[in-house]
Design a protein around this motif. Structure first.
Motif: not given
Length: 214
Positions: A35-56
């Motif tokens: 499995s592969c699931d997105v835990v969180s995703r957000e833009f920073t103030s500089t326009g970069t994209l942060l993503t955290t995923r949990l993989i089994l």
């Protein structure tokens, strides 16, 4: 501690390689991914994209390790940052369980080169704190397996790259990958589907910069 580093140059441009990396599951070389699931995703103030995923993941255990580990599944956390302006992807993964036996910290960087190709740099730190005279054996086994898996991982990304090429998809921003599930790569990247013919694709969310982008 064992350290590993390796670089690989893709002929494809950075947006396509980065998209293929985030859509790499499922693929024929990743049967161990459950499995592969997105835990969180957000833009920073500089326009970069942060993503955290949990993989089994599920892996086969060597005979000598079966007395220490009672299950072959392992949770891995993946934290990534996409910089669409600098055209760089940085991704870090680490295992969340079995950490006393072995801890594997992996970093992947995808960077666009001046000739339009994409450079992938892989680094890994492998540390065992198990003791009992088995530390070296565990680290040596883990680094050997990691080296084998790197090649399979690259072959899996190549499968997704081939699908994207066949579908003649235009290069898209990495936020486009954020709106596609990992299992969408095979379903969407087929030569018979297009944005004009498929209502689901036409209605998919598109990339937009955050309002506070400088």
């Amino acid at each position: 501690m064992r350290f590993f580093t390796q670089s690989f140059l893709y002929d494809d441009p950075w947006p396509i390689v980065s998209l293929a990396y985030f859509l790499r599951y499922p693929n024929p070389y990743a049967g161990h991914i459950l499995s592969c699931d997105v835990v969180s995703r957000e833009f920073t103030s500089t326009g970069t994209l942060l993503t955290t995923r949990l993989i089994l993941k599920r892996g086969s255990l060597p005979r000598w390790a079966r007395q220490m580990i009672n299950r072959s599944e392992s949770w891995v956390i993946e934290e990534s940052e996409v910089d669409p302006l600098g055209k760089v992807v940085r991704c870090s993964t680490r295992n969340l369980d079995h950490v006393k036996i072995v801890r594997v910290q992996e970093t992947q960087t995808f960077r666009q080169m001046t000739d339009g190709k994409t450079l992938q740099t892989t680094e890994a730190n492998i540390v065992s704190r198990f003791g009992w005279g088995l530390t070296g054996q565990i680290e040596n086994h883990s680094i050997a397996r990691f080296k084998r898996n790197i090649q399979r991982s690259r072959e899996g990304i190549s499968v997704i790259l081939d699908l994207i090429r066949q579908a003649r998809l235009e290069p898209m921003g990495l936020a486009g990958a954020a709106y596609l599930r990992p299992d969408s790569a095979v379903r969407y990247a087929t030569p018979t589907r297009s944005f004009d013919e498929d209502p689901e694709l036409r209605e998919a969310p598109r990339f937009s910069w955050p309002e506070n982008r400088p």
